[in-house]
Design an enzyme around this catalytic site. Structure first.
Site, PDB file in Angstrom:
ATOM      1  N   TYR A  73      -6.099   4.842 -18.008  1.00  0.00           N
ATOM      2  CA  TYR A  73      -7.006   4.173 -18.934  1.00  0.00           C
ATOM      3  C   TYR A  73      -6.262   3.677 -20.177  1.00  0.00           C
ATOM      4  O   TYR A  73      -6.600   2.642 -20.735  1.00  0.00           O
ATOM      5  CB  TYR A  73      -8.177   5.093 -19.285  1.00  0.00           C
ATOM      6  CG  TYR A  73      -9.240   5.061 -18.216  1.00  0.00           C
ATOM      7  CD1 TYR A  73      -9.254   5.992 -17.174  1.00  0.00           C
ATOM      8  CD2 TYR A  73     -10.204   4.057 -18.197  1.00  0.00           C
ATOM      9  CE1 TYR A  73     -10.193   5.928 -16.167  1.00  0.00           C
ATOM     10  CE2 TYR A  73     -11.157   3.979 -17.186  1.00  0.00           C
ATOM     11  CZ  TYR A  73     -11.145   4.915 -16.166  1.00  0.00           C
ATOM     12  OH  TYR A  73     -12.066   4.816 -15.155  1.00  0.00           O
ATOM     13  N   ASN A 112     -18.820  -4.813 -17.315  1.00  0.00           N
ATOM     14  CA  ASN A 112     -17.451  -4.721 -17.806  1.00  0.00           C
ATOM     15  C   ASN A 112     -17.357  -3.698 -18.931  1.00  0.00           C
ATOM     16  O   ASN A 112     -18.335  -3.436 -19.635  1.00  0.00           O
ATOM     17  CB  ASN A 112     -16.970  -6.091 -18.308  1.00  0.00           C
ATOM     18  CG  ASN A 112     -16.990  -7.134 -17.202  1.00  0.00           C
ATOM     19  OD1 ASN A 112     -16.980  -6.783 -16.024  1.00  0.00           O
ATOM     20  ND2 ASN A 112     -17.050  -8.397 -17.568  1.00  0.00           N
ATOM     21  N   HIS A 129     -21.733   0.140 -17.701  1.00  0.00           N
ATOM     22  CA  HIS A 129     -20.666   1.050 -17.261  1.00  0.00           C
ATOM     23  C   HIS A 129     -19.834   1.578 -18.417  1.00  0.00           C
ATOM     24  O   HIS A 129     -18.739   2.088 -18.210  1.00  0.00           O
ATOM     25  CB  HIS A 129     -19.769   0.342 -16.224  1.00  0.00           C
ATOM     26  CG  HIS A 129     -20.506  -0.003 -14.972  1.00  0.00           C
ATOM     27  ND1 HIS A 129     -20.063  -0.954 -14.077  1.00  0.00           N
ATOM     28  CD2 HIS A 129     -21.673   0.476 -14.466  1.00  0.00           C
ATOM     29  CE1 HIS A 129     -20.931  -1.036 -13.063  1.00  0.00           C
ATOM     30  NE2 HIS A 129     -21.908  -0.202 -13.286  1.00  0.00           N
ATOM     31  N   CYS A 137     -16.039  13.385 -25.331  1.00  0.00           N
ATOM     32  CA  CYS A 137     -15.613  14.721 -24.890  1.00  0.00           C
ATOM     33  C   CYS A 137     -16.104  14.937 -23.458  1.00  0.00           C
ATOM     34  O   CYS A 137     -17.271  14.722 -23.154  1.00  0.00           O
ATOM     35  CB  CYS A 137     -16.223  15.798 -25.807  1.00  0.00           C
ATOM     36  SG  CYS A 137     -15.909  17.478 -25.209  1.00  0.00           S
ATOM     37  N   CYS A 160     -14.924  21.199 -29.626  1.00  0.00           N
ATOM     38  CA  CYS A 160     -14.967  22.334 -28.681  1.00  0.00           C
ATOM     39  C   CYS A 160     -13.609  22.598 -28.030  1.00  0.00           C
ATOM     40  O   CYS A 160     -13.459  23.540 -27.251  1.00  0.00           O
ATOM     41  CB  CYS A 160     -16.009  22.053 -27.584  1.00  0.00           C
ATOM     42  SG  CYS A 160     -15.477  20.796 -26.410  1.00  0.00           S
ATOM     43  N   THR A 198     -19.494 -11.568 -10.648  1.00  0.00           N
ATOM     44  CA  THR A 198     -19.635 -10.250 -10.038  1.00  0.00           C
ATOM     45  C   THR A 198     -19.782 -10.402  -8.525  1.00  0.00           C
ATOM     46  O   THR A 198     -20.414 -11.323  -8.028  1.00  0.00           O
ATOM     47  CB  THR A 198     -20.833  -9.458 -10.612  1.00  0.00           C
ATOM     48  OG1 THR A 198     -20.938  -8.196  -9.924  1.00  0.00           O
ATOM     49  CG2 THR A 198     -22.149 -10.201 -10.508  1.00  0.00           C
ATOM     50  N   ASN A 223     -19.665 -18.232  -9.600  1.00  0.00           N
ATOM     51  CA  ASN A 223     -18.595 -17.483  -8.951  1.00  0.00           C
ATOM     52  C   ASN A 223     -17.812 -18.474  -8.093  1.00  0.00           C
ATOM     53  O   ASN A 223     -18.423 -19.315  -7.427  1.00  0.00           O
ATOM     54  CB  ASN A 223     -19.207 -16.381  -8.060  1.00  0.00           C
ATOM     55  CG  ASN A 223     -18.196 -15.342  -7.643  1.00  0.00           C
ATOM     56  OD1 ASN A 223     -17.072 -15.662  -7.275  1.00  0.00           O
ATOM     57  ND2 ASN A 223     -18.581 -14.081  -7.720  1.00  0.00           N
TER      58      ASN A 223
HETATM   59  P1  OAD Z   1     -15.359  -7.340  -8.656  1.00  0.00           P
HETATM   60  O1  OAD Z   1     -13.890  -7.288  -8.786  1.00  0.00           O
HETATM   61  O2  OAD Z   1     -16.055  -6.573  -7.544  1.00  0.00           O
HETATM   62  O3  OAD Z   1     -15.845  -8.864  -8.479  1.00  0.00           O
HETATM   63  C1  OAD Z   1     -15.355  -9.840  -9.352  1.00  0.00           C
HETATM   64  C2  OAD Z   1     -16.038 -11.141  -8.956  1.00  0.00           C
HETATM   65  O4  OAD Z   1     -15.613 -12.126  -9.877  1.00  0.00           O
HETATM   66  C3  OAD Z   1     -15.659 -11.621  -7.560  1.00  0.00           C
HETATM   67  O5  OAD Z   1     -16.852 -11.991  -6.857  1.00  0.00           O
HETATM   68  C4  OAD Z   1     -14.780 -12.841  -7.830  1.00  0.00           C
HETATM   69  O6  OAD Z   1     -14.976 -13.849  -6.841  1.00  0.00           O
HETATM   70  C5  OAD Z   1     -15.328 -13.308  -9.149  1.00  0.00           C
HETATM   71  N1  OAD Z   1     -14.378 -14.066  -9.975  1.00  0.00           N
HETATM   72  C6  OAD Z   1     -13.031 -14.008  -9.981  1.00  0.00           C
HETATM   73  N2  OAD Z   1     -12.534 -14.865 -10.914  1.00  0.00           N
HETATM   74  C7  OAD Z   1     -13.621 -15.457 -11.502  1.00  0.00           C
HETATM   75  C8  OAD Z   1     -13.793 -16.426 -12.520  1.00  0.00           C
HETATM   76  N3  OAD Z   1     -12.735 -16.977 -13.139  1.00  0.00           N
HETATM   77  N4  OAD Z   1     -15.053 -16.793 -12.877  1.00  0.00           N
HETATM   78  C9  OAD Z   1     -16.137 -16.260 -12.246  1.00  0.00           C
HETATM   79  N5  OAD Z   1     -16.041 -15.323 -11.263  1.00  0.00           N
HETATM   80  C10 OAD Z   1     -14.800 -14.944 -10.903  1.00  0.00           C
HETATM   81  O7  OAD Z   1     -15.961  -6.906 -10.059  1.00  0.00           O
HETATM   82  P2  OAD Z   1     -17.449  -6.497 -10.372  1.00  0.00           P
HETATM   83  O8  OAD Z   1     -18.420  -7.225  -9.516  1.00  0.00           O
HETATM   84  O9  OAD Z   1     -17.617  -6.571 -11.835  1.00  0.00           O
HETATM   85  O10 OAD Z   1     -17.759  -0.264 -11.633  1.00  0.00           O
HETATM   86  O11 OAD Z   1     -17.442  -4.941  -9.955  1.00  0.00           O
HETATM   87  C11 OAD Z   1     -18.599  -4.206 -10.253  1.00  0.00           C
HETATM   88  C12 OAD Z   1     -18.178  -2.804 -10.533  1.00  0.00           C
HETATM   89  O12 OAD Z   1     -17.346  -2.312  -9.469  1.00  0.00           O
HETATM   90  C13 OAD Z   1     -17.324  -2.619 -11.773  1.00  0.00           C
HETATM   91  O13 OAD Z   1     -18.079  -2.614 -12.940  1.00  0.00           O
HETATM   92  C14 OAD Z   1     -16.733  -1.254 -11.507  1.00  0.00           C
HETATM   93  C15 OAD Z   1     -16.367  -1.418 -10.056  1.00  0.00           C
HETATM   94  O14 OAD Z   1     -16.464  -0.230  -9.354  1.00  0.00           O
HETATM   95  C16 OAD Z   1     -17.437   0.863 -12.382  1.00  0.00           C
HETATM   96  O15 OAD Z   1     -16.372   0.966 -12.931  1.00  0.00           O
HETATM   97  C17 OAD Z   1     -18.514   1.898 -12.438  1.00  0.00           C
END
Ligand code: OAD
Length: 260
Positions: A73, A112, A129, A137, A160, A198, A223
């Site tokens: 992280y 994000n 998230h 903590c 703690c 997403t 997307n």
């Molecule tokens: P992903 O990595 O699953 O998906 C990213 C999406 O963004 C994909 O569909 C890509 O096609 C699209 N993408 C890439 N470049 C782009 C751009 N320039 N403009 C628009 N879209 C673009 O990420 P998330 O869907 O955010 O959860 O993932 C959801 C969750 O899965 C995250 O928040 C995380 C992960 O597990 C936790 O950490 C709890």
């Protein structure tokens, strides 16, 4: 069947942008891709290539190897701190401003953890998230803003003595209840929902566009590639959000963009 638009935008969509009572923007890692932050489904780069996020972003991984998880992280926090909001983030902040200025509502919901929407100017994003720039903590689950840096990795809670961890939701953990409640309510009451960057794979965020559709909203997906949501969206704008969102706002608001 969703209308595939790019460049010349559908007049109904532009009218919705100008007149919707409540606009929701749901964002994922894709909106930060053009800020140089790798998305989840892209390979981990460099030092961390051999690790799978699903194996690092868990309470069990932290218990087994707190130093490794904390350092992963720290690496991601460094990438985020060096990143800047891109035109896609800035366009959503501008859309919020334009929407609020005509006494309509705007809700930004993000998966994000990079804090770039706040830095772009959105007033109070719902962070489903968490946020990698906040620390809590592990035992008390309370946000810790200051602690003694005794060189321990991870550092210890000043109250703690437990270990500190990033304030992000790990796999298998519950989402912050108030954030989820507010996001669900926004999806039920909006008349226009954008799903931006997403993969629409991870619940419960992935259900929000379907809730909006169920309550009569129009859904727009931005997307570059097809997702599970695409067939259900009313509009599919195939392209990077850093290009599409500014284009869409220019088409809908033109010179008004310079006045606000
Ligand atoms: P992903 O990595 O699953 O998906 C990213 C999406 O963004 C994909 O569909 C890509 O096609 C699209 N993408 C890439 N470049 C782009 C751009 N320039 N403009 C628009 N879209 C673009 O990420 P998330 O869907 O955010 O959860 O993932 C959801 C969750 O899965 C995250 O928040 C995380 C992960 O597990 C936790 O950490 C709890």
């Amino acid at each position: 069947m969703p209308r595939m638009e790019r460049g010349t935008y559908d007049q109904d969509l532009l009218a919705l942008l100008r007149n919707a009572r409540h606009i929701v923007a749901l964002t994922g890692a894709g909106i930060s891709a053009e800020s140089g932050i790798p998305t989840f489904r892209q390979a981990q780069t460099g030092l961390w290539a051999q690790y799978n996020p699903n194996e690092l972003a868990t309470a069990q991984a932290f218990r087994q190897n707190p130093r490794l998880v904390w350092e992963w992280y720290s690496w991601r926090r460094q990438i985020v701190s060096q990143a800047e909001p891109n035109p896609g983030h800035i366009a959503l902040a501008k859309l919020e401003e334009l929407t609020l200025s005509r006494e309509a509502s705007f809700t930004l919901i993000t998966q994000n953890v990079d804090g770039l929407h706040q830095r772009a100017g959105n007033r109070s994003p719902i962070e489903l998230h968490g946020n990698i720039l906040r620390t809590k903590c592990f035992d008390e689950n309370t946000i810790i803003e200051f602690w003694q840096d005794a060189g321990d990795i991870p550092p210890h809670c000043p109250h703690c003595g437990g270990l500190l961890r990033p304030d992000v939701v790990w796999f298998g953990e519950e989402l912050p209840h108030e954030a989820l409640r507010s996001a669900w309510e926004a999806a039920e009451t909006c008349d226009l929902l954008f799903s931006v960057g997403t993969s629409s794979l991870v619940e419960p965020a992935a259900s929000l566009p379907y809730v909006a559709i169920q309550f009569g909203a129009q859904v727009v997906e931005i997307n570059p590639i097809e997702t599970l949501l695409s067939p259900s969206a009313n509009y599919v704008l195939r392209g990077p959000s850093g290009i599409v969102l500014p284009e869409l706002l220019l088409a809908a608001f033109g010179r008004q963009l310079d006045e606000t």
